[in-house]
Design an enzyme around this catalytic site. Structure first.
Site, PDB file in Angstrom:
ATOM      1  N   HIS A 160       0.738  -1.213   0.011  1.00 38.77           N
ATOM      2  CA  HIS A 160      -0.066   0.103  -0.108  1.00 38.77           C
ATOM      3  C   HIS A 160       0.638   1.347  -0.158  1.00 38.77           C
ATOM      4  O   HIS A 160       1.960   1.335   0.026  1.00 38.77           O
ATOM      5  CB  HIS A 160      -1.126  -0.018   1.168  1.00 38.77           C
ATOM      6  CG  HIS A 160      -0.283  -0.103   2.611  1.00 38.77           C
ATOM      7  ND1 HIS A 160       0.376   1.106   3.465  1.00 38.77           N
ATOM      8  CD2 HIS A 160       0.022  -1.216   3.304  1.00 38.77           C
ATOM      9  CE1 HIS A 160       0.825   0.756   4.450  1.00 38.77           C
ATOM     10  NE2 HIS A 160       0.519  -0.460   4.426  1.00 38.77           N
ATOM     11  N   CYS A 176       3.302  -4.890   6.870  1.00 39.98           N
ATOM     12  CA  CYS A 176       2.699  -4.711   5.470  1.00 39.98           C
ATOM     13  C   CYS A 176       4.197  -3.801   4.641  1.00 39.98           C
ATOM     14  O   CYS A 176       5.002  -3.736   5.162  1.00 39.98           O
ATOM     15  CB  CYS A 176       1.744  -3.644   5.264  1.00 39.98           C
ATOM     16  SG  CYS A 176       0.042  -4.346   5.852  1.00 39.98           S
TER      17      CYS A 176
END
Length: 283
Positions: A160, A176
């Site tokens: 992301h 992440c």
């Protein structure tokens, strides 16, 4: 598996994001959640999670931890084949090297390397071969302008954007992979669901900690216990009698086996309690 992405939960400052939305969608599909699919961890989301946990013999605390993710992932779309008619050979590929902190994107006519941020040693980015299973535009906040969910079953991991560009190139996330917003926009449309993502690098495995051990992992446990008011001695990386006593007190409070040993269950409970105490909502 003691590692986890961020622990989703109800908080005064409500958590929101595509990972929350995914939990809501799955719970709604299973009949546990009747609220709106807004990606915000409200009290109705918490109630649905607690009900789901209770039905599946999990601790019904309303916190989406690795065990809860694993149970939810039994119903994940990739278990029945996300690719469908599409051939793997027609898809691009992504390789992420967590040691070098780079992402390599490859398609038939486009190859490029991008800098990324990856997980800390205590919450590492999961190594392995995964696929992109879901995507979102403008998730906002710490997710930046794009989100691509990975098929890791024990947490809400993804590639992301970010609202903290200074973090790129560092090992700072909860597992992440963060990219500069302009970079994640560049590959978002080129990487459809089903794109294979291979994550390589040094594996970080949590050893079982007990009396007499030394190391940075002991220091990390001491730091968490001290923050939670169980440990009052020096944070020195030595697993002595004071550390063992603090671990036993924590285990007693959490309803765990009181053996004074930090195994996977105790470490996950510590990570969860520490994240909540710190108010940590970062992915």
């Amino acid at each position: 598996m003691a590692f986890a992405s961020r622990f989703l939960r109800y908080d005064e400052k409500m958590m929101s994001g595509p990972d929350v939305l995914e939990v809501q969608e799955k719970l709604k599909e299973l009949g546990y959640y009747q609220g709106s699919l807004d990606g915000t961890y409200s009290t109705s989301t918490e109630l649905a999670v607690k009900t789901f946990q209770g039905k599946h013999n999990l601790k019904a605390d309303g916190i989406v931890d690795p065990d809860t993710w694993n149970k939810l992932e039994l119903y994940a779309p990739w278990n029945s084949g996300i690719i469908g008619e599409q051939s793997f050979h027609s898809l691009p590929g992504i390789i992420i090297d967590i040691d070098r902190r780079i992402l390599l994107f490859m398609s038939d006519n486009f190859v490029k390397t991008y800098p990324v941020a990856v997980g800390k040693k205590t919450t590492p980015t999961p190594l392995g071969n995964w696929v992109i299973t879901g995507k979102a535009v403008n998730p906002g906040g710490p997710f930046g302008v794009r989100w691509m969910r990975l098929s890791v079953p024990w947490g809400g991991y993804g590639i992301h954007g970010t609202n903290n560009p200074k973090s790129i190139g560092k090992a700072v996330s909860h597992g992440c992979i963060r990219m500069y917003n302009q970079d994640v926009i560049e590959i978002y449309d080129l990487a459809p669901s089903g794109t294979i993502v291979t994550i390589i690098g040094k594996a970080y495995a949590n050893r079982i900690l007990q009396l007499g051990d030394r190391g940075d992992d002991v220091r990390e446990v001491q730091k968490m216990l001290r923050n939670l008011k169980y440990y009052r001695a020096k944070v020195d990386g030595y697993y002595g009698s004071f550390t063992r006593k603090a671990v036993i007190e924590f285990q007693q409070e959490e309803g765990l086996t009181q053996d004074g040993i930090v195994g996977p269950a105790t470490l996950t409970a510590l990570q969860k309690a520490y994240a909540i105490a710190q108010g940590n909502q970062e992915p």
